[in-house]
Design an enzyme around this catalytic site. Sequence first.
Site, PDB file in Angstrom:
ATOM      1  N   ASP A 159       0.827  -1.210   0.000  1.00  0.00           N
ATOM      2  CA  ASP A 159       0.000   0.000   0.000  1.00  0.00           C
ATOM      3  C   ASP A 159       0.861   1.259   0.000  1.00  0.00           C
ATOM      4  O   ASP A 159       2.001   1.242   0.468  1.00  0.00           O
ATOM      5  CB  ASP A 159      -0.853   0.079   1.282  1.00  0.00           C
ATOM      6  CG  ASP A 159      -1.836  -1.057   1.385  1.00  0.00           C
ATOM      7  OD1 ASP A 159      -2.237  -1.576   0.351  1.00  0.00           O
ATOM      8  OD2 ASP A 159      -2.172  -1.399   2.537  1.00  0.00           O
TER       9      ASP A 159
HETATM   10  N1  URA Z   1      -1.236  -5.856   4.074  1.00  0.00           N
HETATM   11  C1  URA Z   1      -1.658  -4.574   4.062  1.00  0.00           C
HETATM   12  O1  URA Z   1      -2.633  -4.218   4.713  1.00  0.00           O
HETATM   13  N2  URA Z   1      -0.967  -3.699   3.316  1.00  0.00           N
HETATM   14  C2  URA Z   1       0.121  -4.030   2.585  1.00  0.00           C
HETATM   15  O2  URA Z   1       0.699  -3.170   1.928  1.00  0.00           O
HETATM   16  C3  URA Z   1       0.522  -5.360   2.612  1.00  0.00           C
HETATM   17  C4  URA Z   1      -0.171  -6.266   3.366  1.00  0.00           C
END
Ligand code: URA
Length: 240
Positions: free
Chosen positions: A108
């Site tokens: 993310d």
């Molecule tokens: N889980 C999440 O919530 N975000 C990420 O970027 C990777 C795994």
Amino acid sequence: MGEIVRLQRYIAMCGVCSRRKAEELITADRVKVNNQIANELGTKIEIGADKVKVDNREISYRSKLYHIMLNKPKGYITSSSDQFDRPTVIDLVSQDIHSRVFSVGRLDYNTEGLLFLTNDGDFAYKITHPKNQVEKTYIASLKKPLAISEINRLRRGVKIDDYVTQPAKVEILDSKTNKMTIKITIHEGKNRQVRKMIEAVGSEVSELKRVSVGTVELGNLPLGRWRYLTAHEVNYLKNM
Ligand code: URA
């Protein structure tokens, strides 16, 4: 005669994208073989003899493959372009790597840590294909501590959207009255999975960092920096 391979594999071998993404391009009529649209996933091509175009641009097989580990900072998107013009993870390597590379899976915008970049579609396929169940480990800081019963729910599996997560490994690293830090290892890679799992048991993630994929660790690679994977790491990831 050149080697005969499936079209989606060839597109991945050329470093255009992962094999799965190539399948999407094929079924979306974006791929031509010898100037004819080829929208069947079974299509076979002969390397060196058949001419393959993606979005009307001819692609070619390059033998130099890149396998990179990046320590992604917050505030970068895991994609090669963004409708809002935000910085991308590719911007962090493009001064030094002149070949087109793409990220293996996603982190993310606000997640930090270990991200692989490559132009090797086979490598990306091995790591991201659900059947391979690659372990991904994250350090998550939580806004509110969890009770042991809630930690055990994370371990057993929780419902996020319409999906029940597979058993996770969870270790408490630090616990205070108003916050907690945990280490969590999952096998799947659902969208915002760790954040949603924590929300499902009544807390919220404030910081999230991926620290390992399989046995390959981020180690002390500084934030925003990258390094080549060693031959040993590439072999391990390709043969998991
Ligand atoms: N889980 C999440 O919530 N975000 C990420 O970027 C990777 C795994």
